[in-house]
Every structure is written in structure tokens, then in C-alpha cells.
Design an enzyme around this catalytic site. Structure first.
Site: not given
Lengths: 95, 487
Positions: B79, B154, B178
Site C-alpha cells: 500500500k 482505504s 481499511s
């Protein structure tokens, strides 16, 4: 509306955010909604409840007071927009 | 042989060991897939093709020499919130569009030391603030199951990548859901460990008392494999917990007979879409068929978790994001009149709408005259929520329920109403507030969109979650379901 435009201006200034006029209008509306939403908390009975400081009740750790990092100023400054002689440059502060 | 892109980390590790293929070949297959298909998903901010092939080549040499680490030659994606030395780390923001970290996050370092091959950095909601990936400066990620839908957020780039078979595994971060919410909405496994289990060093901070790094994979076994490498004490993270890391793979094959599974009645109330609830109940029935017993537990302050979160998280966000001043790193506005103008315009122009909204919410709840009514109050309610969980875990080994109220929603559907978006995390936020480990496991489809079973454990009890999920996956095939367009 739980927040008015002056309050939002004050908050934006505290947060050092410059908003456009359009952003102000939307922010008043949306921040009011959020504040109204979190106002639900006032209904909770928290008499005598100790506020949480850490999810695991852990104490803050201390480390020995010794130098562990080396000087890497030049590498760090590669990410800065404006530097000179190892210093970060900003607009003039003193006249 | 199953196509390389369809294999799990565990299968790939075995294939590499047997010499069926090399890491360079595997890496090239996945890079080709990403090049051919990512225009449909927008899951990547940066693809690190040449670095990946170089790492893979070193891994192949290490394997021949018999010295490879636990993940030697296995491909992963990070990420774009994890700092990577020499590679851009944008955090999905214009503010950090050109930021190149001078150091590696501990998670990045540990996975590199184990021999993992990093294919690139995945797209995400800006500064991890969002539940749909629509707040990214680089545009929304699309759900591989239906490109009109959100992959969640997210960590949406990570979840979409693993679902689309771009990589068998990706890192993620979870502040309110997330990792788990995007895992549920893409049919992948997502694990958020106990607060303090995995180092936060080099992970760009959103809400420091809630943020935790974890993984997105397709099987629980793969999650256990990765977590074993990532977890552990780090003196560079002041809230890291110094506890030994168990061998998560060692116990994963054990039976769950006698496991006490808590069911929270409120989790199945009106807010839950009916078919999603039906899939979750079927999954719980599978656990029962494996010998688990269900026990009803009560979390009386559950309905306060979302409002509590939306005080605590923005407060910590407003404090953490004050470091972005346009001076030392990050976006800087042109032609500032003075220093104040430089700060206000750099931040006003560099941050997106949702980030600004959260900074302002946080600034408001921390401002003079409001601190007691909001921040202090929220930390008290947070204590009540944590106490509810503590009491529940006296009677049960884990809590099972839905990860999300519904399957993936359409992009654009909730973007104008922050409260509707925030309520998407209603089942996941409690684990963050209480610092508990939790995971989402694919447990079925509703109208061809995946939904997830949410498992929450007691502090440092990741083993039980991973074992329960693994045993479930031995009985079911949902984690093998692949979106038609990415077979």
C-alpha cells in the site's frame, strides 16, 4: 446548522487551511452534519469513567539517552522545495 | 499446473522450491498481467517493474545457494502508505505526489529481508481517509467484480490487486476497517492484527492510537505466513508491544472443535442487508458444523462506536497532518506572500476535500472550550466500548458477524454524504477502538458481489482467528472465487 461560517473560518485558520469560497459553503454544511452526528456521544453516561489513554493499557516506553541516528541532512533535504546551504528557505519573516 | 497468477503464496513457495518455475518467470507473469489489465482498475500508483525483476533474480540466486528467507522470491504489493526508500510514497495525495522517502518502513524492511519481491505501490484513499477509494488524488480504484463498484477503502488498491490476481498478497493498513472492509468487498482475506503487534514505523500516520498494519491475501494460511514475518517488537515504534511472535502456521491446522464463537445480536439488526446477513449466518453454521459452539454476547455501547471514532480519528489526524507545512517535504504553493500564506495555501491546495474535512473536524473537537465535550468524552466512551469487549471475551474465544452492512456499493453513491460513508465501517471500528485483532474472510456472493465474515479476537489472539478462518476455508470455496474478467 450547528456551525456557522465564522466558526468554520476560525477552524480553518487554526488548521492553517486556505479554502475557496465554494469550499467554505460546503464545509459549513458537511462539518455541521458531522458535528451533529458525533453529538450523539453526549447521551452516553460516562460518570466516573477514566478516559482511555492506550488500547492495551501499556505505559510509554523510555529509551536510553544515547545518539542512535546519524546526520543525513542532505538526503532529507532532497524532498524540500527550497533549500540553501543546508537551510530550509521560507518567505521573509522579519522586515 | 494451476496458472501462476491463480496460485496462493503457499502454492507459489512450493513451486519455487521444487524448481517448477523461477521467481523471475513468476514476477514477469504478474508484471505482464498488471501492464495488460490495470488500466481497468487503477489499482497501482507506481509499478516497480525493473526493481522487482532485479530482486527476483537475486532471490533465484539465493534459492540455488540455499540461503533464501521465508518469503524468498514471492511477489507482494505495498500500500502506498508505507515508506519505501528510493521509490515514491504518495499516500494517495497531491501533498506527497513527488515524495521519495529517505528510509524504509519497518514492514517494508522485514518483508525485503525475507526475500519478498515488491511489484509496486497500491492506490488508496488519500492519507487512508475514506471507505471507497474515491478520495485518492490518483482517481478511484475499481472493483474487479464489477468496475462500476468501489473495491472499498482505504486499502482498495491492495484489495483489488489481490482479487484480480495481480499478486497473491498485499500490505494494507487499518484505522477503522481499511483492510477488512475492502477485503470483504473484493472477496479477499484481510487481517488487522492487535494494536502494537506490527510496527507503525515508516507507515504514514493517520490516527496513531488506531492505525495498524496488516495483510490482504486470498487464504488465511497466506495471511499467517506474511504476518509471521511482519509482526514483532520494533524499538522505533513507541507503541510497539514487546511480545514474542508465535508461529501462526503451526496451529493453523488444528481443529476448532469446542471453539466458543460470540454472536452479537445488534450486528444482525435492521442496518444489515438481508442477503449479506444470510451469507454470514451460513458461514457461522459451517463453523458450528466444525464443532464450534455459538454464544450470544452483548456489546451495549456498540452504537456509539462510529461517533466515538469520528472524534478520536479526526483529532489525531489533525495533529499528525500538521507536519505538512510546505517547507521540509511535500507540496508547496507558489509565490506565497508570507509564511502564513505559505502554510495555508500549501495545505489548502495540497490536501483533498475529505482530508481537509477531517483535519477541520479534529481541529474543532480539540479547540478551546470543546475538548471536554468531544475528545475527552469520546475517550471515555471508547473505554466503555473496550470494556464491553473485555467482558465478552471472558465467555467466548472470538466474535463472528458481518464485515460490512452490504456488498460493494456503486462508485459515486456515497461520496456526497460523509455520514453514510462513515457508517460503512460500523462493524469494523470497534476492533480499532479496543485495539483488538480482527479479520475478514470471504463467505459468499450476493448478486455476484462478495461479502465477508468478520472475526474479532482477544488481544494478541491472531492465532485463533487465523486457525478458525483456515478451518472454514478447508470446508468452503469462496476464497477461490475469481472475478470473471480476471480468471
Amino acid at each position: 446548522m450547528s456551525l456557522d461560517k465564522d466558526q468554520v473560518r476560525h477552524i480553518a485558520m487554526l488548521a492553517r487551511l486556505k479554502l475557496t469560497d465554494e469550499e467554505y459553503a460546503i464545509s459549513v454544511q458537511k462539518l455541521s452534519k458531522i458535528v451533529d452526528f458525533v453529538d450523539q456521544l453526549s447521551a452516553a453516561d460516562t460518570t466516573g469513567v477514566v478516559p482511555m489513554a492506550h488500547p492495551l493499557d501499556a505505559a510509554q516506553r523510555l529509551r536510553p539517552d544515547v545518539v542512535t541516528e546519524s546526520n543525513e541532512r542532505d538526503r532529507y533535504q532532497e524532498n524540500a522545495a527550497s533549500v540553501s546551504a543546508g537551510l530550509y528557505l521560507v518567505p521573509k519573516v522579519l522586515e | 499446473m494451476t496458472a501462476l497468477h491463480s496460485q496462493t503464496l503457499t502454492e507459489l513457495a512450493s513451486g519455487l522450491k521444487k524448481g517448477e518455475f523461477t521467481s523471475v518467470e513468476l514476477t514477469q507473469v504478474l508484471l505482464d498481467r498488471i501492464a495488460a489489465h490495470d488500466d481497468k482498475l487503477n489499482a497501482f500508483v507506481t509499478v516497480t517493474a525493473s526493481a522487482a525483476l532485479a530482486t527476483a533474480s537475486r532471490a533465484d540466486a539465493a534459492r540455488v545457494a540455499g540461503i533464501g528467507g521465508a518469503l524468498n522470491g514471492l511477489p507482494i504489493i505495498h500500500k502506498d502508505i508505507f515508506c519505501t526508500r528510493g521509490i515514491k510514497t504518495t499516500c494517495g495525495s497531491k501533498m506527497l505526489e513527488n515524495f521519495v522517502s529517505p528510509y524504509d518502513a519497518t514492514v517494508v524492511q522485514k518483508l525485503a529481508d525475507a526475500g519478498a519481491v515488491v511489484l509496486g505501490k497500491s492506490n488508496m484513499d488519500e492519507f487512508a481517509m475514506g471507505s471507497s477509494n474515491e478520495t485518492s488524488y490518483f482517481g478511484p480504484v475499481k472493483n474487479p467484480w464489477n468496475p462500476e463498484c468501489s473495491p472499498g477503502g482505504s486499502s482498495g488498491g491492495s484489495s483489488a490487486s489481490v482479487a484480480a490476481r495481480f499478486a497473491p498478497a498485499a500490505t494494507g493498513t487499518d484505522t477503522g476497517g481499511s483492510i477488512r472492509q475492502p477485503a470483504a468487498l473484493t472477496g479477499t482475506v484481510g487481517v488487522k492484527p492487535t494494536y502494537g503487534r506490527v510496527s507503525r514505523y515508516g507507515m504514514i500516520a493517520f490516527a496513531s492510537s488506531l492505525d495498524q498494519a496488516g495483510v490482504i491475501t486470498r487464504s488465511s494460511e497466506d495471511a499467517a505466513r506474511l504476518l509471521g514475518v511482519m509482526a514483532g517488537f520494533d524499538e522505533r515504534d513507541s507503541t510497539s508491544i514487546d511480545q514474542p511472535v508465535p508461529d501462526y502456521l503451526a496451529s493453523i491446522g488444528d481443529s476448532i472443535k469446542g471453539l466458543r464463537v460470540g454472536i452479537v445480536r445488534q450486528h444482525f439488526d435492521a442496518g444489515l442487508e438481508e442477503q449479506t446477513g444470510a451469507r454470514v449466518k451460513e458461514a457461522i453454521a459451517v463453523l458450528e458444523s466444525l464443532g464450534a459452539t455459538t454464544v450470544e454476547v452483548d456489546l451495549p455501547n456498540l452504537d456509539m462506536s462510529v461517533p466515538t471514532y469520528y472524534v478520536v480519528a479526526p483529532a489525531e489526524c489533525s495533529s499528525n497532518l500538521s507536519r505538512f507545512d510546505g517547507v521540509r517535504f511535500g507540496y508547496r504553493a507558489d509565490d506565497a506572500e508570507d509564511l502564513l500564506d505559505l502554510y495555508c495555501r500549501s495545505r489548502g491546495e495540497g490536501f483533498g476535500d475529505e482530508v481537509k474535512r477531517r483535519i477541520m473536524t479534529g481541529t474543532y473537537v480539540l479547540s478551546a472550550g470543546y475538548y471536554d465535550a468531544y475528545y475527552l468524552k469520546a475517550q471515555q466512551v471508547r473505554q466503555l466500548i473496550a470494556d464491553d469487549f473485555r467482558k465478552a471475551f471472558a465467555d467466548v474465544d472470538l466474535i463472528a458477524g458481518p464485515t460490512t452492512p452490504s456488498p460493494a456499493f456503486k462508485l459515486g453513491d456515497k461520496v456526497d454524504d460523509p455520514i453514510q460513508m462513515y457508517l460503512n465501517d460500523i462493524y469494523t471500528i470497534g476492533a480499532n477502538l479496543a485495539g483488538l485483532p480482527a479479520m475478514s474472510v470471504p463467505c459468499g456472493l450476493v448478486d455476484d458481489l462478495p461479502v465477508g465474515l468478520h472475526l474479532v479476537g482477544a488481544h494478541f489472539n491472531e492465532e485463533t482467528l487465523l486457525r478458525c478462518a483456515h478451518q472454514y476455508q478447508q470446508q468452503t470455496e469462496w476464497h477461490k472465487a475469481c472475478p470473471e474478467a480476471f480468471k
